[in-house]
Design a protein around this motif. Structure first.
Motif, PDB file in Angstrom:
ATOM      1  N   ILE A 146       7.950  -1.449 -14.011  1.00 56.82           N
ATOM      2  CA  ILE A 146       6.775  -0.793 -13.417  1.00 56.82           C
ATOM      3  C   ILE A 146       5.911  -1.821 -12.679  1.00 56.82           C
ATOM      4  N   LEU A 147       5.706  -2.992 -13.313  1.00 58.46           N
ATOM      5  CA  LEU A 147       4.904  -4.042 -12.674  1.00 58.46           C
ATOM      6  C   LEU A 147       5.565  -4.526 -11.386  1.00 58.46           C
ATOM      7  N   VAL A 148       6.872  -4.752 -11.419  1.00 58.60           N
ATOM      8  CA  VAL A 148       7.601  -5.219 -10.223  1.00 58.60           C
ATOM      9  C   VAL A 148       7.495  -4.176  -9.111  1.00 58.60           C
ATOM     10  N   LEU A 149       7.631  -2.905  -9.486  1.00 56.05           N
ATOM     11  CA  LEU A 149       7.524  -1.814  -8.509  1.00 56.05           C
ATOM     12  C   LEU A 149       6.135  -1.795  -7.877  1.00 56.05           C
ATOM     13  N   ALA A 150       5.104  -1.952  -8.717  1.00 55.50           N
ATOM     14  CA  ALA A 150       3.718  -1.943  -8.212  1.00 55.50           C
ATOM     15  C   ALA A 150       3.482  -3.115  -7.261  1.00 55.50           C
ATOM     16  N   CYS A 151       3.967  -4.304  -7.629  1.00 57.05           N
ATOM     17  CA  CYS A 151       3.787  -5.488  -6.762  1.00 57.05           C
ATOM     18  C   CYS A 151       4.519  -5.305  -5.433  1.00 57.05           C
ATOM     19  N   SER A 152       5.694  -4.680  -5.482  1.00 58.84           N
ATOM     20  CA  SER A 152       6.443  -4.475  -4.223  1.00 58.84           C
ATOM     21  C   SER A 152       5.694  -3.487  -3.320  1.00 58.84           C
ATOM     22  N   LEU A 153       5.040  -2.484  -3.927  1.00 61.65           N
ATOM     23  CA  LEU A 153       4.230  -1.547  -3.132  1.00 61.65           C
ATOM     24  C   LEU A 153       3.050  -2.267  -2.471  1.00 61.65           C
ATOM     25  N   LEU A 154       2.429  -3.186  -3.220  1.00 61.87           N
ATOM     26  CA  LEU A 154       1.296  -3.947  -2.662  1.00 61.87           C
ATOM     27  C   LEU A 154       1.757  -4.869  -1.531  1.00 61.87           C
ATOM     28  N   LYS A 155       2.945  -5.451  -1.685  1.00 61.98           N
ATOM     29  CA  LYS A 155       3.492  -6.299  -0.611  1.00 61.98           C
ATOM     30  C   LYS A 155       3.726  -5.481   0.655  1.00 61.98           C
ATOM     31  N   GLU A 156       4.225  -4.256   0.473  1.00 60.95           N
ATOM     32  CA  GLU A 156       4.438  -3.366   1.632  1.00 60.95           C
ATOM     33  C   GLU A 156       3.116  -3.063   2.333  1.00 60.95           C
ATOM     34  N   VAL A 157       2.070  -2.877   1.525  1.00 63.63           N
ATOM     35  CA  VAL A 157       0.741  -2.576   2.085  1.00 63.63           C
ATOM     36  C   VAL A 157       0.263  -3.739   2.955  1.00 63.63           C
ATOM     37  N   LEU A 158       0.433  -4.973   2.443  1.00 64.54           N
ATOM     38  CA  LEU A 158      -0.029  -6.149   3.188  1.00 64.54           C
ATOM     39  C   LEU A 158       0.843  -6.458   4.404  1.00 64.54           C
ATOM     40  N   ALA A 159       2.106  -6.013   4.362  1.00 64.24           N
ATOM     41  CA  ALA A 159       3.055  -6.363   5.428  1.00 64.24           C
ATOM     42  C   ALA A 159       2.731  -5.661   6.741  1.00 64.24           C
ATOM     43  N   LYS A 160       2.038  -4.520   6.670  1.00 68.30           N
ATOM     44  CA  LYS A 160       1.697  -3.805   7.908  1.00 68.30           C
ATOM     45  C   LYS A 160       0.176  -3.730   8.056  1.00 68.30           C
ATOM     46  N   PRO A 161      -0.311  -3.509   9.258  1.00 67.01           N
ATOM     47  CA  PRO A 161      -1.771  -3.459   9.459  1.00 67.01           C
ATOM     48  C   PRO A 161      -2.403  -2.416   8.542  1.00 67.01           C
ATOM     49  N   LEU A 162      -3.490  -2.809   7.921  1.00 64.77           N
ATOM     50  CA  LEU A 162      -4.134  -1.961   6.920  1.00 64.77           C
ATOM     51  C   LEU A 162      -5.181  -1.083   7.604  1.00 64.77           C
ATOM     52  N   ASN A 163      -4.981   0.223   7.512  1.00 66.64           N
ATOM     53  CA  ASN A 163      -5.956   1.143   8.094  1.00 66.64           C
ATOM     54  C   ASN A 163      -6.923   1.600   7.005  1.00 66.64           C
ATOM     55  N   LEU A 164      -8.035   0.881   6.898  1.00 70.23           N
ATOM     56  CA  LEU A 164      -8.969   1.154   5.804  1.00 70.23           C
ATOM     57  C   LEU A 164      -9.822   2.404   6.053  1.00 70.23           C
ATOM     58  N   GLN A 165      -9.710   2.966   7.277  1.00 69.49           N
ATOM     59  CA  GLN A 165     -10.417   4.218   7.551  1.00 69.49           C
ATOM     60  C   GLN A 165      -9.660   5.405   6.953  1.00 69.49           C
ATOM     61  N   ASP A 166      -8.373   5.200   6.684  1.00 71.32           N
ATOM     62  CA  ASP A 166      -7.527   6.259   6.136  1.00 71.32           C
ATOM     63  C   ASP A 166      -7.778   6.365   4.622  1.00 71.32           C
ATOM     64  N   GLN A 167      -8.402   7.465   4.200  1.00 70.48           N
ATOM     65  CA  GLN A 167      -8.765   7.642   2.787  1.00 70.48           C
ATOM     66  C   GLN A 167      -7.547   7.650   1.867  1.00 70.48           C
ATOM     67  N   TYR A 168      -6.446   8.250   2.356  1.00 74.76           N
ATOM     68  CA  TYR A 168      -5.240   8.298   1.529  1.00 74.76           C
ATOM     69  C   TYR A 168      -4.664   6.900   1.315  1.00 74.76           C
ATOM     70  N   GLN A 169      -4.676   6.106   2.397  1.00 78.69           N
ATOM     71  CA  GLN A 169      -4.175   4.725   2.305  1.00 78.69           C
ATOM     72  C   GLN A 169      -5.023   3.927   1.311  1.00 78.69           C
ATOM     73  N   GLN A 170      -6.330   4.096   1.408  1.00 77.14           N
ATOM     74  CA  GLN A 170      -7.252   3.385   0.520  1.00 77.14           C
ATOM     75  C   GLN A 170      -7.045   3.816  -0.938  1.00 77.14           C
ATOM     76  N   ASN A 171      -6.853   5.126  -1.136  1.00 79.70           N
ATOM     77  CA  ASN A 171      -6.642   5.655  -2.488  1.00 79.70           C
ATOM     78  C   ASN A 171      -5.330   5.126  -3.070  1.00 79.70           C
ATOM     79  N   LEU A 172      -4.293   5.026  -2.220  1.00 77.74           N
ATOM     80  CA  LEU A 172      -2.996   4.517  -2.687  1.00 77.74           C
ATOM     81  C   LEU A 172      -3.139   3.076  -3.189  1.00 77.74           C
ATOM     82  N   VAL A 173      -3.818   2.232  -2.398  1.00 78.21           N
ATOM     83  CA  VAL A 173      -4.005   0.825  -2.799  1.00 78.21           C
ATOM     84  C   VAL A 173      -4.795   0.756  -4.107  1.00 78.21           C
ATOM     85  N   MET A 174      -5.829   1.587  -4.220  1.00 84.23           N
ATOM     86  CA  MET A 174      -6.651   1.580  -5.435  1.00 84.23           C
ATOM     87  C   MET A 174      -5.816   1.964  -6.659  1.00 84.23           C
TER      88      MET A 174
END
Length: 569
Positions: free
Chosen positions: A184-212
């Protein structure tokens, strides 16, 4: 009125009604619903045809109570409920967040209670991780739901249910830790790496909620009670995270720490605070997870991260970030020895930055006293470690500790005029916080004690003279008198603190003579106030004098003195 309409009225009374009688009746009806044979079909009706979120919440509440019973439902029925809820939340991504949460808690409870149950030679309730991976391949809303499922499951596995045997809970938690938690931890870290790998659209509420939600999931993994200690969360600064040995590879990769430092610098405060909370846990990882060279390298990466944050301090203006960063610094000294810290290449620069950060924090005395506790803990422990450092590398505490002490003393004295003139809450009235901070300061103040003593003598003489002048002036009690009394109260507390510090630090005859100089001034103040009674009576100064006398007694008059001193005679 149809049966569905009756249930919806029940929901209104239960969740948003203000009439107490109606709410009690609704609670009775809820219990009857749970006990009725048609409970499952009624819950299904509410979920599929209910017109409000409260109808769905009622269904989730009933299901939760149903699956939590001591005598469990048949295994086939529990599998059906779990699969039904999984399909339901997958097909209804726009559900209210509190409904999704409540339904997912039902899945978590079913999974935990059936963790060891077998059907056709398979642990049927452990398939949940594979089920969640299907969610992660869908839309952002599906990803969020999948992450919440893992997060709730991790929390549920960590939660001790005191109505059931603790041995069974521990057995399930240990099995979950060994079979699933690392994945579960490895999966979560890989999701966070994917988030950082592409431009972060912080105006997108769903994107922000996913990171949180992913950061909360990582935090739940790192907060897991790995060894069944059920550590008291109030003993925050004593915490060591007992990371399993099988996780070593994750922690040895520098990219893991870099990921969370990068997230801190990339995210808005609400989210960067969670990244820092994760780093607090990383800094608290048990020492025995690493060999000595590995530990030094890991510490080096933590210190580099601290340096980067302090060189780019914009994020620390947010109170949440500031508090978590102070906790992070305190944990570093809890888990690593001063001798190890001084060996880090960046240590001289980082200790300078931490000192400047601490001084600035102390100068803003009205801001976050709970966070300052962690900074004073750091310096207290650093200074207390000085006698045990065998390294030839300079620890530089003789340079910075007196500056920390000076900043505390001067900032507290300067606060008095602002408190009196602006009618603010007086920090001196919060005696619990004051005593805690003074006890931490007493160790720090004895480092390069000559500097602290010289400053206190100078300030005490100056303020005592001003006080005496005001006593002899005809103006009576003025704002100036209130300010002077507040400053003297702080100075008496501070003298008591540094005198009490003799017991925590190696003292010499010269230090004892300095204690005598300071104590003498307090006794003169007592004499001055006694001679001017009742005009001179001031509760704050009198309380401070009692604190001083207690510290003086422990240090120089008690039966347990380690060595004699001229001050006591």
């Amino acid at each position: 009125m149809s049966f569905l309409a009756e249930l919806e009225v029940l929901c209104t009374h239960l969740y948003i009604g203000t009439d107490l009688t109606q709410r009690i009746e609704a609670e009775k009806a809820l219990l009857e619903l749970i006990d009725s044979p048609e409970c499952l079909s009624k819950c299904q009706l509410l979920l599929e045809q209910g017109t409000t979120s409260y109808a769905q919440l009622l269904a989730a509440t009933c299901l939760s109570k149903l699956v939590s019973r001591v005598s469990p439902l048949p295994i086939e029925q529990r599998i059906d409920i779990r699969n039904y809820i999984l399909n339901y939340v997958a097909s209804q991504p726009k559900l209210a967040p509190f409904v999704i949460q409540a339904l997912i808690q039902v899945i978590a409870k079913i999974t935990k209670s059936g963790w060891f149950e077998v059907q056709k030679d398979q642990f049927v309730f452990r398939e949940i991780i594979d089920d969640v991976k299907k969610f992660l391949q869908g839309t952002v809303e599906h990803c969020i739901t999948g992450v919440i499922i893992l997060s709730e499951l991790t929390q549920e596995m960590n939660l001790v249910d005191y109505s059931r045997p603790s041995a069974k809970h521990r057995k399930i938690a240990t099995s979950f830790r060994d079979t699933s938690l690392k994945d579960i931890l490895v999966l979560a870290c890989s999701l966070l790496k994917e988030v950082l790998a592409k431009p972060l659209n912080l105006q997108d509420q769903y994107q922000q909620n996913l990171v949180m939600q992913v950061l909360k999931l990582v935090l739940n993994c790192l907060n897991f009670d790995f060894i069944g200690s059920s550590a008291d969360e109030s003993a925050d600064d004593l915490c060591t995270v007992q990371i399993p040995t099988t996780w070593r590879t994750i922690f040895l990769e520098p990219e893991t720490l870099d990921l969370f430092f990068d997230l801190y610098h990339s995210l808005p405060p609400l989210l960067s605070q969670l990244a820092l909370s994760c780093l607090v846990q990383f800094a608290s990882t048990r020492r025995s997870l690493f060999s000595s060279p590995e530990r030094a390298k890991y510490l080096g990466n933590l210190i580099k991260g601290v340096k980067r944050i302090l060189e780019n301090p914009q994020g620390l203006s947010d109170p949440g970030n500031y508090h978590e960063f102070c906790r992070f610094l305190a944990r570093l000294k809890t888990n690593y020895q001063l001798g190890e810290l001084v060996m880090v290449k960046e240590y001289p620069e980082v200790i300078r930055l931490i000192a400047n950060f601490t001084i600035t924090s102390l100068q803003h005395w009205e801001f976050a006293p709970n966070s300052v506790h962690y900074l004073l803990t750091l310096w207290q422990r650093m200074v207390a470690s000085v006698p045990f450092v065998k390294s030839t590398e300079p620890h530089l505490l003789d340079t910075y500790a007196p500056e920390i002490t000076k900043a505390f003393i001067t900032s507290r004295l300067e606060s008095v005029a602002i408190v009196v003139r602006d009618h603010l809450d007086d920090p001196l009235d919060d005696t619990a916080t004051v005593f805690q901070q003074l006890e931490q300061l007493c160790t720090v103040s004895r480092c390069e004690y000559e500097k602290t003593c010289t400053l206190l003598v100078q300030l005490f003489d100056q303020n005592a003279q001003n006080y005496q002048k005001l006593l002899h002036s005809a103006s009576g009690i003025t704002v100036d008198m209130a300010i002077q009394e507040g400053r003297l109260a702080w100075l008496v507390y501070l003298v008591g603190t540094v005198v009490g510090g003799r017991l925590t630090y190696t003292s010499t005859d010269e230090h004892d003579a300095m204690d005598g100089e300071l104590s003498c001034r307090v006794f003169q103040l007592i004499s001055l106030m006694d001679s001017g009674l009742p005009q001179c009576s001031n509760e704050k100064i009198e309380l401070a004098i009692l604190w001083f006398l207690d510290q003086f007694r422990k240090t120089y008059v008690g039966d347990q003195l380690q060595r004699t001193s001229k001050v006591g005679y």
